[in-house]
Design a protein around this motif. Structure first.
Motif, PDB file in Angstrom:
ATOM      1  N   HIS A  90       0.824  -1.220   0.000  1.00 50.12           N
ATOM      2  CA  HIS A  90       0.000   0.000   0.000  1.00 50.12           C
ATOM      3  C   HIS A  90       0.858   1.270   0.000  1.00 50.12           C
ATOM      4  O   HIS A  90       0.520   2.251  -0.648  1.00 50.12           O
ATOM      5  N   VAL A  91       1.937   1.266   0.768  1.00 51.39           N
ATOM      6  CA  VAL A  91       2.763   2.489   0.834  1.00 51.39           C
ATOM      7  C   VAL A  91       3.742   2.616  -0.313  1.00 51.39           C
ATOM      8  O   VAL A  91       4.163   3.725  -0.657  1.00 51.39           O
ATOM      9  N   ALA A  92       4.115   1.488  -0.910  1.00 54.21           N
ATOM     10  CA  ALA A  92       5.191   1.495  -1.917  1.00 54.21           C
ATOM     11  C   ALA A  92       5.016   2.554  -3.013  1.00 54.21           C
ATOM     12  O   ALA A  92       5.993   3.207  -3.378  1.00 54.21           O
ATOM     13  N   PRO A  93       3.796   2.771  -3.533  1.00 49.85           N
ATOM     14  CA  PRO A  93       3.676   3.761  -4.612  1.00 49.85           C
ATOM     15  C   PRO A  93       3.846   5.214  -4.150  1.00 49.85           C
ATOM     16  O   PRO A  93       3.973   6.104  -4.985  1.00 49.85           O
ATOM     17  N   HIS A  94       3.780   5.459  -2.845  1.00 51.32           N
ATOM     18  CA  HIS A  94       3.734   6.842  -2.350  1.00 51.32           C
ATOM     19  C   HIS A  94       4.985   7.309  -1.634  1.00 51.32           C
ATOM     20  O   HIS A  94       5.200   8.503  -1.483  1.00 51.32           O
ATOM     21  N   VAL A  95       5.770   6.362  -1.140  1.00 52.06           N
ATOM     22  CA  VAL A  95       6.795   6.721  -0.181  1.00 52.06           C
ATOM     23  C   VAL A  95       8.100   7.137  -0.875  1.00 52.06           C
ATOM     24  O   VAL A  95       8.444   6.629  -1.935  1.00 52.06           O
ATOM     25  N   SER A  96       8.793   8.134  -0.268  1.00 54.82           N
ATOM     26  CA  SER A  96      10.087   8.589  -0.788  1.00 54.82           C
ATOM     27  C   SER A  96      11.255   8.060   0.013  1.00 54.82           C
ATOM     28  O   SER A  96      12.400   8.088  -0.446  1.00 54.82           O
ATOM     29  N   MET A  97      10.995   7.649   1.245  1.00 53.25           N
ATOM     30  CA  MET A  97      12.043   7.065   2.082  1.00 53.25           C
ATOM     31  C   MET A  97      11.388   6.224   3.169  1.00 53.25           C
ATOM     32  O   MET A  97      10.369   6.630   3.730  1.00 53.25           O
ATOM     33  N   ILE A  98      11.996   5.083   3.435  1.00 51.51           N
ATOM     34  CA  ILE A  98      11.521   4.247   4.540  1.00 51.51           C
ATOM     35  C   ILE A  98      12.566   4.293   5.644  1.00 51.51           C
ATOM     36  O   ILE A  98      13.738   3.996   5.414  1.00 51.51           O
ATOM     37  N   HIS A  99      12.123   4.730   6.864  1.00 54.99           N
ATOM     38  CA  HIS A  99      13.048   4.868   7.995  1.00 54.99           C
ATOM     39  C   HIS A  99      13.045   3.627   8.874  1.00 54.99           C
ATOM     40  O   HIS A  99      13.865   3.534   9.778  1.00 54.99           O
ATOM     41  N   SER A 100      12.096   2.725   8.667  1.00 55.42           N
ATOM     42  CA  SER A 100      11.827   1.710   9.682  1.00 55.42           C
ATOM     43  C   SER A 100      12.010   0.275   9.199  1.00 55.42           C
ATOM     44  O   SER A 100      11.284  -0.611   9.619  1.00 55.42           O
ATOM     45  N   ALA A 101      12.989   0.036   8.328  1.00 53.54           N
ATOM     46  CA  ALA A 101      13.268  -1.342   7.902  1.00 53.54           C
ATOM     47  C   ALA A 101      13.985  -2.050   9.048  1.00 53.54           C
ATOM     48  O   ALA A 101      15.031  -1.591   9.500  1.00 53.54           O
ATOM     49  N   ASP A 102      13.378  -3.130   9.564  1.00 48.72           N
ATOM     50  CA  ASP A 102      13.990  -3.763  10.733  1.00 48.72           C
ATOM     51  C   ASP A 102      14.076  -5.282  10.634  1.00 48.72           C
ATOM     52  O   ASP A 102      14.298  -5.955  11.653  1.00 48.72           O
ATOM     53  N   SER A 103      13.901  -5.825   9.417  1.00 45.54           N
ATOM     54  CA  SER A 103      14.133  -7.266   9.261  1.00 45.54           C
ATOM     55  C   SER A 103      14.454  -7.561   7.794  1.00 45.54           C
ATOM     56  O   SER A 103      14.087  -6.796   6.900  1.00 45.54           O
ATOM     57  N   VAL A 104      15.135  -8.674   7.589  1.00 43.21           N
ATOM     58  CA  VAL A 104      15.476  -9.100   6.227  1.00 43.21           C
ATOM     59  C   VAL A 104      14.199  -9.359   5.432  1.00 43.21           C
ATOM     60  O   VAL A 104      14.078  -8.968   4.265  1.00 43.21           O
ATOM     61  N   ARG A 105      13.223  -9.977   6.057  1.00 44.06           N
ATOM     62  CA  ARG A 105      11.974 -10.305   5.348  1.00 44.06           C
ATOM     63  C   ARG A 105      11.229  -9.033   4.935  1.00 44.06           C
ATOM     64  O   ARG A 105      10.638  -8.967   3.855  1.00 44.06           O
ATOM     65  N   LEU A 106      11.249  -8.021   5.794  1.00 45.54           N
ATOM     66  CA  LEU A 106      10.594  -6.755   5.442  1.00 45.54           C
ATOM     67  C   LEU A 106      11.311  -6.101   4.250  1.00 45.54           C
ATOM     68  O   LEU A 106      10.662  -5.617   3.320  1.00 45.54           O
ATOM     69  N   VAL A 107      12.624  -6.116   4.265  1.00 45.71           N
ATOM     70  CA  VAL A 107      13.385  -5.514   3.149  1.00 45.71           C
ATOM     71  C   VAL A 107      13.061  -6.240   1.842  1.00 45.71           C
ATOM     72  O   VAL A 107      12.866  -5.603   0.800  1.00 45.71           O
ATOM     73  N   ARG A 108      12.969  -7.570   1.906  1.00 43.68           N
ATOM     74  CA  ARG A 108      12.621  -8.343   0.692  1.00 43.68           C
ATOM     75  C   ARG A 108      11.262  -7.933   0.159  1.00 43.68           C
ATOM     76  O   ARG A 108      11.058  -7.800  -1.048  1.00 43.68           O
ATOM     77  N   GLU A 109      10.312  -7.727   1.054  1.00 42.94           N
ATOM     78  CA  GLU A 109       8.956  -7.342   0.637  1.00 42.94           C
ATOM     79  C   GLU A 109       8.974  -5.939   0.016  1.00 42.94           C
ATOM     80  O   GLU A 109       8.318  -5.703  -1.008  1.00 42.94           O
ATOM     81  N   VAL A 110       9.717  -5.027   0.619  1.00 40.87           N
ATOM     82  CA  VAL A 110       9.817  -3.663   0.071  1.00 40.87           C
ATOM     83  C   VAL A 110      10.403  -3.731  -1.341  1.00 40.87           C
ATOM     84  O   VAL A 110       9.885  -3.102  -2.277  1.00 40.87           O
TER      85      VAL A 110
END
Ligand SMILES: *Cc1c(COP(=O)(O)O)cnc(C)c1O
Length: 239
Positions: A90-110
């Motif tokens: 949902h956020v991917a199309p809108h966001v200019s920076m992500i400050h809160s990446a805190d796991s490998v799995r989350l980074v893969r999804e982003v």
């Protein structure tokens, strides 16, 4: 001048003063105005006063506001709150920076959900999405952020994706009455940066809020996330 424009001006003055006192160039510190729980009118007032970077904590709120502010062509949305994997799309199309990446799995999804072409603003410069890894330096159970021992693997994961750009580290220290209490945690984040490639690999340190802005600048912040001092107190408290 409206109240938000006035407050923005005084924060910019405060940032510049703190930077000079600590021998830093004020231009290397970017103000992210954290607009969570605040109405779109407040964002528009800040934008009219020259503010371009806005932070939000909740995915749905960021998406709704991005739609409502679609006419503000230079606005940049920063996701500063905890991000769940199932909400990344949902956020991917809108966001200019992500400050809160805190796991490998989350980074893969982003990386899987982010398409560089979606933002013309970004495509004009560097099409990659800048990602900061959030570190839970205080070791608080209820807080987001990775354990310091996990940083290496998460940084490597960001580096492994061609559509992401490793930008730096972020933290929210434990709250202390005296803002000086944040200093050891800010220093720890700066030290973790040294251990993981230094400024060259991790140019940004996202730390410092209304309460501890000066301490954050003293210890090397390049992105300060300021809510209350820009928009006034919030009715519901921060998570
Ligand atoms: C709410 C929030 C801020 C801003 O806090 P203020 O104290 O209002 O300046 C900054 N960062 C994060 C992650 C937040 O949740």
């Amino acid at each position: 001048m409206g109240p938000i424009a006035e407050r923005l001006q005084s924060i910019r003055t405060r940032i510049a003063g703190a930077a000079r006192r600590h021998g830093r160039d004020p231009d290397e510190i970017r103000l992210v105005a954290v607009s969570k729980t605040k109405p779109v009118e407040a964002i528009r007032e800040a934008y009219a006063a020259g503010q371009r970077d806005f932070g939000e904590n909740y995915v749905q709120e960021l998406v709704d506001k991005a739609h409502q502010c679609a006419d503000l062509s230079e606005i940049r949305w920063h996701m500063v709150g905890h991000l769940q994997r199932n909400k990344v799309r949902h956020v991917a199309p809108h966001v200019s920076m992500i400050h809160s990446a805190d796991s490998v799995r989350l980074v893969r999804e982003v990386a899987a959900r982010f398409r560089a072409v979606e933002s013309p603003l970004r495509a004009a410069a560097d099409p990659r999405l800048p990602v900061l890894v959030e570190v839970n330096v205080g070791g608080e159970a209820q807080k987001g952020g990775c354990h310091p021992e996990e940083i290496g693997a998460i940084l490597d994961e960001v580096d492994a994706h061609h559509n992401l750009r490793l930008a730096g580290l972020m933290t929210v220290p434990p709250h202390t009455e005296d803002p000086e209490g944040a200093v050891p945690f800010f220093r720890q984040l700066a030290e973790l940066r040294r251990e993981h490639g230094g400024e060259e690999r991790l140019p940004e340190l996202s730390m410092g809020m209304t309460h501890d802005l000066d301490q954050a600048i003293a210890t090397g912040a390049t992105l300060v996330r300021i809510g209350t001092a820009v928009f006034g107190a919030r009715a519901r408290s921060a998570p």
